[in-house]
Design an enzyme around this catalytic site. Structure first.
Site, PDB file in Angstrom:
ATOM      1  N   CYS A   1      -9.424  -4.295  -1.563  1.00 28.23           N
ATOM      2  CA  CYS A   1      -8.467  -2.729  -0.746  1.00 28.23           C
ATOM      3  C   CYS A   1      -6.915  -3.081  -0.832  1.00 28.23           C
ATOM      4  O   CYS A   1      -6.877  -3.859  -1.426  1.00 28.23           O
ATOM      5  CB  CYS A   1      -8.122  -2.936   0.903  1.00 28.23           C
TER       6      CYS A   1
ATOM      7  N   CYS B   1      -7.820   3.182  -5.066  1.00 28.56           N
ATOM      8  CA  CYS B   1      -8.579   3.200  -3.939  1.00 28.56           C
ATOM      9  C   CYS B   1     -10.505   2.292  -3.907  1.00 28.56           C
ATOM     10  O   CYS B   1     -10.630   4.225  -4.370  1.00 28.56           O
ATOM     11  CB  CYS B   1      -7.856   4.056  -2.761  1.00 28.56           C
TER      12      CYS B   1
END
Length: 276
Positions: free
Chosen positions: A72, A183
């Site tokens: 992440c 992302c």
């Protein structure tokens, strides 16, 4: 029993990294935690991201993982360095691998980065890119609508195309030749993004992150050599059946080992901390 690699993400996006690790390292078992119930992390305050990330790390440590991959970007920007300092197992993030790949690919040394509000505000990619090539020009753009789009399963069609086109409009004509998907949810929108930026090379960090994981495993003599086929376990704070369906339909990850879990409060991780 072989010790697994632990992977954490704010939701299902980290499966793009997990699938690449599974492809490159088929003998390595994986334990994956996706915090879909509290996704997205991008708009959240830094301290909240830190607390949630450490809760997932704590759970992985109870699974006796031999390495942690923070799949992440928002959590990598907030927690990576302190996790490396405090834990006695290797910890890998997804920002620097993506930056390395972009520098290698870009021909005009002009790179754009899209990510969550938190990742873009941290300047983590700009710093990583400039640490590799101080003369690279960097454009940064937050695309906060992308993660909710992916988590609800809308990765193609008119709605996805409209959201992506509108979100990327500020980058049109900026002159970059390489775009980093900052992302791990965003690779699931890669075909739509590429259609909006047809002359741009689009980089996702999964492949490069998997290479770093492989290198570290060999360096620390932790690579699995005897297991014929790895067994993986997946946990989500969201709905297990939805997680399973999305993993299968998007990334061809087929597993019955998906369980819903609840993460609340700090978990005792002191036992795995580095001795002072």
């Amino acid at each position: 029993m072989s010790r697994p690699i632990g992977i954490i993400d704010s939701g299902i996006g980290g499966l793009t990294v997990a699938s690449e690790i599974m492809r490159q390292l088929p003998k390595e078992p994986i334990v994956y935690i996706g915090d879909s119930a509290r996704c997205p992390y991008g708009p959240r305050p830094v301290e909240e991201v830190r607390a949630f990330t450490w809760q997932m790390i704590g759970r992985l440590l109870h699974e006796d993982v031999k390495m942690i991959v923070i799949a992440c970007n928002t959590a990598t920007a907030v927690v990576l360095e302190e996790a490396r300092a405090q834990l006695d197992i290797p910890v890998v993030g997804v920002i620097r691998p993506g930056a390395i790949s972009a520098i290698q690919v870009s021909e005009n040394r002009h790179v754009a980065v899209i990510g969550t509000i938190g990742t873009i505000a941290s300047n983590a990619y700009t710093m990583a890119l400039h640490s590799i090539d101080e003369n690279v020009t960097v454009e940064s753009l937050a695309c906060p609508l992308f993660v909710p789009l992916v988590e609800q399963g809308t990765i193609k069609g008119p709605e996805a195309e409209a959201v992506v086109r509108e979100s990327l409009a500020p980058l049109q004509g900026a002159g970059f030749d390489t775009l980093i998907l900052g992302c791990t949810h965003y690779p699931l929108l890669k075909p739509v993004i590429e259609a909006c930026l047809p002359s741009v090379t689009v980089i996702s960090s999964g492949e490069e992150t998997a290479r770093e994981v492989s290198s570290l495993l060999f360096y620390h003599s932790m690579n699995e050599q005897h297991q014929a086929k790895a067994t993986h376990r997946f946990y989500t704070t969201g709905e297990a059946n939805q997680f399973k369906q999305l993993a299968a339909s998007w990334l061809n990850i087929h597993t019955d080992s998906v369980a819903s879990i609840h993460l609340d409060g700090p978990l005792p991780v002191q036992a795995t901390m580095k001795s002072k």
